[in-house]
Design a protein around this motif. Sequence first.
Motif, PDB file in Angstrom:
ATOM      1  N   THR A  16       0.151  43.853 -35.867  1.00  0.00           N
ATOM      2  CA  THR A  16      -0.262  45.209 -35.500  1.00  0.00           C
ATOM      3  C   THR A  16      -1.722  45.425 -35.856  1.00  0.00           C
ATOM      4  O   THR A  16      -2.486  45.984 -35.064  1.00  0.00           O
ATOM      5  CB  THR A  16       0.629  46.253 -36.193  1.00  0.00           C
ATOM      6  OG1 THR A  16       1.983  46.036 -35.795  1.00  0.00           O
ATOM      7  CG2 THR A  16       0.208  47.665 -35.830  1.00  0.00           C
ATOM      8  N   GLN A 104       1.494  51.203 -33.967  1.00  0.00           N
ATOM      9  CA  GLN A 104       2.052  50.629 -32.738  1.00  0.00           C
ATOM     10  C   GLN A 104       2.202  51.675 -31.655  1.00  0.00           C
ATOM     11  O   GLN A 104       1.997  51.384 -30.483  1.00  0.00           O
ATOM     12  CB  GLN A 104       3.386  49.947 -33.019  1.00  0.00           C
ATOM     13  CG  GLN A 104       3.220  48.623 -33.707  1.00  0.00           C
ATOM     14  CD  GLN A 104       4.543  47.970 -34.023  1.00  0.00           C
ATOM     15  OE1 GLN A 104       5.600  48.473 -33.697  1.00  0.00           O
ATOM     16  NE2 GLN A 104       4.480  46.834 -34.667  1.00  0.00           N
ATOM     17  N   ARG A 112       0.638  46.469 -27.425  1.00  0.00           N
ATOM     18  CA  ARG A 112       2.005  46.592 -27.930  1.00  0.00           C
ATOM     19  C   ARG A 112       2.825  45.373 -27.543  1.00  0.00           C
ATOM     20  O   ARG A 112       3.711  44.960 -28.273  1.00  0.00           O
ATOM     21  CB  ARG A 112       2.674  47.861 -27.418  1.00  0.00           C
ATOM     22  CG  ARG A 112       2.270  49.071 -28.215  1.00  0.00           C
ATOM     23  CD  ARG A 112       2.978  50.282 -27.736  1.00  0.00           C
ATOM     24  NE  ARG A 112       2.059  50.888 -26.770  1.00  0.00           N
ATOM     25  CZ  ARG A 112       2.388  51.774 -25.869  1.00  0.00           C
ATOM     26  NH1 ARG A 112       3.613  52.185 -25.765  1.00  0.00           N
ATOM     27  NH2 ARG A 112       1.491  52.271 -25.070  1.00  0.00           N
TER      28      ARG A 112
END
Length: 151
Positions: A16, A104, A112
Amino acid sequence: MDTDWLVQLATSGATTLVGAAATDAWQQARLGFARLLGRGDAGRQELVTARLDRLASAVEQADAAERDLVRQQLLPAWQARLADLLEEDPAAAATLSGLRDELQSQLPAVQRQWVQHITASAAGATAQGVMFGNIINQPAPPAADRPRPRR
């Protein structure tokens, strides 16, 4: 103690983070991860911020077509940093998990997709995943084909 979940969280947190570099979510990622990894120490937070700035700079300076490759190259170091943090302070898992989830939701759709989640919850279950590589599973040969141990 089973630490597989710590490794999984460190991996998803790191993907992430590097996925957020060069996106609109970067400033929030930079601030959140600097606080998390700084652990309340101003000097440590400054060091982490400098590392985060180098991460973002490396991704931003890469050609658009090469950015995923750059992210892939930077990922292991951030996985290790987050794994070390969680090993030293398992209570940080809640903060990392929340930061990961929040970021996210802000990432562009293409980023993503770059973040991978793999879960196996049944007793004895195995989950496997790879990004930018291969998984090769070799089944055990049938019992009749296995060499017998010497006595």
